[in-house]
Design a protein around this motif. Structure first.
Motif, PDB file in Angstrom:
ATOM      1  N   PRO A   8       0.846  -1.196   0.000  1.00 48.61           N
ATOM      2  CA  PRO A   8       0.000   0.000   0.000  1.00 48.61           C
ATOM      3  C   PRO A   8       0.885   1.251   0.000  1.00 48.61           C
ATOM      4  CG  PRO A   8      -0.619  -1.495   1.773  1.00 48.61           C
ATOM      5  CD  PRO A   8       0.659  -2.024   1.184  1.00 48.61           C
ATOM      6  N   ARG A   9       0.411   2.277  -0.654  1.00 43.15           N
ATOM      7  CA  ARG A   9       1.180   3.513  -0.788  1.00 43.15           C
ATOM      8  C   ARG A   9       1.452   4.214   0.539  1.00 43.15           C
ATOM      9  NH1 ARG A   9       1.361   5.433  -6.228  1.00 43.15           N
ATOM     10  NH2 ARG A   9      -0.033   3.893  -7.067  1.00 43.15           N
ATOM     11  N   PHE A  10       0.510   4.089   1.486  1.00 49.55           N
ATOM     12  CA  PHE A  10       0.584   4.840   2.749  1.00 49.55           C
ATOM     13  C   PHE A  10       0.451   3.884   3.930  1.00 49.55           C
ATOM     14  CE2 PHE A  10      -1.430   7.497  -0.464  1.00 49.55           C
ATOM     15  CZ  PHE A  10      -0.729   8.684  -0.378  1.00 49.55           C
ATOM     16  N   GLU A  11       0.716   4.425   5.129  1.00 53.51           N
ATOM     17  CA  GLU A  11       0.410   3.643   6.345  1.00 53.51           C
ATOM     18  C   GLU A  11      -1.100   3.647   6.555  1.00 53.51           C
ATOM     19  OE1 GLU A  11       2.510   5.440   9.598  1.00 53.51           O
ATOM     20  OE2 GLU A  11       4.373   5.248   8.452  1.00 53.51           O
ATOM     21  N   ILE A  12      -1.593   2.627   7.244  1.00 50.99           N
ATOM     22  CA  ILE A  12      -3.034   2.579   7.543  1.00 50.99           C
ATOM     23  C   ILE A  12      -3.390   3.786   8.403  1.00 50.99           C
ATOM     24  CG2 ILE A  12      -4.813   1.287   8.813  1.00 50.99           C
ATOM     25  CD1 ILE A  12      -3.407  -1.265   7.872  1.00 50.99           C
ATOM     26  N   ILE A  13      -4.484   4.457   8.063  1.00 51.45           N
ATOM     27  CA  ILE A  13      -4.831   5.674   8.802  1.00 51.45           C
ATOM     28  C   ILE A  13      -5.282   5.352  10.235  1.00 51.45           C
ATOM     29  CG2 ILE A  13      -5.318   7.186   6.838  1.00 51.45           C
ATOM     30  CD1 ILE A  13      -8.176   6.532   6.985  1.00 51.45           C
ATOM     31  N   ALA A  14      -5.126   6.314  11.109  1.00 48.23           N
ATOM     32  CA  ALA A  14      -5.441   6.122  12.533  1.00 48.23           C
ATOM     33  C   ALA A  14      -6.901   5.732  12.718  1.00 48.23           C
ATOM     34  CB  ALA A  14      -5.149   7.422  13.293  1.00 48.23           C
ATOM     35  N   ASN A  15      -7.139   4.800  13.637  1.00 47.43           N
ATOM     36  CA  ASN A  15      -8.500   4.324  13.963  1.00 47.43           C
ATOM     37  C   ASN A  15      -9.222   3.690  12.775  1.00 47.43           C
ATOM     38  OD1 ASN A  15      -8.690   4.994  16.765  1.00 47.43           O
ATOM     39  ND2 ASN A  15      -8.681   7.133  16.136  1.00 47.43           N
ATOM     40  N   ASP A  16      -8.452   3.106  11.864  1.00 46.95           N
ATOM     41  CA  ASP A  16      -9.072   2.468  10.696  1.00 46.95           C
ATOM     42  C   ASP A  16      -8.951   0.939  10.767  1.00 46.95           C
ATOM     43  OD1 ASP A  16     -10.532   3.123   8.336  1.00 46.95           O
ATOM     44  OD2 ASP A  16      -8.867   2.361   7.149  1.00 46.95           O
ATOM     45  N   LYS A  17      -8.426   0.447  11.912  1.00 47.10           N
ATOM     46  CA  LYS A  17      -8.321  -1.005  12.029  1.00 47.10           C
ATOM     47  C   LYS A  17      -8.674  -1.406  13.458  1.00 47.10           C
ATOM     48  CE  LYS A  17      -5.583  -4.650  10.049  1.00 47.10           C
ATOM     49  NZ  LYS A  17      -4.321  -5.152   9.604  1.00 47.10           N
ATOM     50  N   LEU A  18      -9.890  -1.091  13.848  1.00 48.66           N
ATOM     51  CA  LEU A  18     -10.365  -1.394  15.208  1.00 48.66           C
ATOM     52  C   LEU A  18     -11.278  -2.613  15.139  1.00 48.66           C
ATOM     53  CD1 LEU A  18     -11.444   2.251  16.206  1.00 48.66           C
ATOM     54  CD2 LEU A  18      -9.246   1.144  16.673  1.00 48.66           C
ATOM     55  N   SER A  19     -11.543  -3.229  16.301  1.00 44.61           N
ATOM     56  CA  SER A  19     -12.578  -4.273  16.298  1.00 44.61           C
ATOM     57  C   SER A  19     -13.910  -3.555  16.042  1.00 44.61           C
ATOM     58  CB  SER A  19     -12.609  -5.003  17.641  1.00 44.61           C
ATOM     59  OG  SER A  19     -13.115  -4.109  18.621  1.00 44.61           O
ATOM     60  N   HIS A  20     -14.921  -4.303  15.659  1.00 49.70           N
ATOM     61  CA  HIS A  20     -16.203  -3.654  15.374  1.00 49.70           C
ATOM     62  C   HIS A  20     -16.716  -2.917  16.625  1.00 49.70           C
ATOM     63  CE1 HIS A  20     -19.823  -2.903  13.087  1.00 49.70           C
ATOM     64  NE2 HIS A  20     -20.515  -3.217  14.165  1.00 49.70           N
TER      65      HIS A  20
END
Ligand SMILES: C[S@@+](CC[C@H](N)C(=O)[O-])C[C@H]1O[C@@H](n2cnc3c(N)ncnc32)[C@H](O)[C@@H]1O
Length: 223
Positions: free
Chosen positions: A44-56
């Motif tokens: 991926p071009r960028f790092e994963i954005i903040a708070n974009d990989k949380l549990s549901h």
């Protein structure tokens, strides 16, 4: 005024009850997104954005918190626009209703260029349009506006943020739903299209961004 701070803290600290004329925001969609994959490196071009990989459950709790702040600070009869995609749309609508917003429509942004996906490639996103209060709510400027907007997305190689939105998209919202001199707020500025559009249309603006590198980009653009 822009702040390099968590938006929930920022809203509590800097925004009074019912002081905001318009909220336009593009929150993390919780899709673990870091931009489209580069052809050569397959990364991926960028790092994963903040708070974009949380549990549901974490994402729900986080979303409730910022939506509750958004509801508290928005003036009665005024508008809020929340960007989202088809995967998270049902949840976001439900949570917006739960905090008190009344959903008025869903704008379909046709990006005019295909994106990711391999079974029907993605070319649209949604923008939920809602209000606070049920009577005498503010009207958008023209009766002729429709809910499908054809505005080209920023092409992959020109992007400085993985989920960057064009300024023209944000400007359309600001012009339709606010007046010069009014206060526009963005809880998740990213690279700052709402901030720039607000400045260019003579609105006052308050924005929050937790990631210092994006905050600095907005600071530089505004300067
Ligand atoms: C979907 S992106 C917004 C992109 C923006 N519309 C643009 O065109 O560049 C969401 C942004 O919110 C930021 N963010 C995530 N959690 C946050 C929080 N709690 N408070 C403030 N900003 C946050 C992320 O760093 C990311 O830049």
């Amino acid at each position: 005024m822009i702040y390099n701070i968590d938006c929930i803290r920022g809203a509590k600290q800097y925004l009074d009850d019912e002081s905001v004329d318009l909220i336009v925001t593009d929150p993390p969609y919780n899709l673990g997104f870091g931009g489209t994959t580069q052809t050569k490196t397959k990364r991926p071009r960028f790092e994963i954005i903040a708070n974009d990989k949380l549990s549901h459950a974490e994402y729900q709790s986080f979303t409730y918190k910022w939506l509750s702040e958004a509801y508290r600070v928005l003036k009665i009869q005024c508008h809020i626009y929340v960007c989202i995609d088809w995967r998270m749309y049902p949840y976001m609508v439900l949570w917006m209703k739960k905090v008190g917003f009344i959903i008025k429509n869903c704008i379909v942004w046709d990006k005019q260029q295909m994106g990711m996906g391999w079974q029907y490639r993605f070319q649209h996103e949604f923008i939920i349009f809602a209000v606070k209060g049920s009577s005498n709510v503010r009207r958008i400027k023209s009766r002729k506006k429709i809910d499908i907007w054809r505005i080209p997305r920023i092409s992959g190689n020109k992007m400085i943020h993985p989920t960057e939105k064009p300024e023209s998209l944000m400007k359309e919202i600001i012009i339709n739903s606010s007046e010069e001199g009014e206060l526009v707020v963005d809880f998740f500025m990213g690279s700052g299209p709402v901030a720039i559009s607000a400045a260019q249309t003579n609105r006052r603006f308050i924005g929050f961004e937790i990631d210092e590198k994006y905050f600095k980009i907005v600071e530089e653009k505004l300067r």
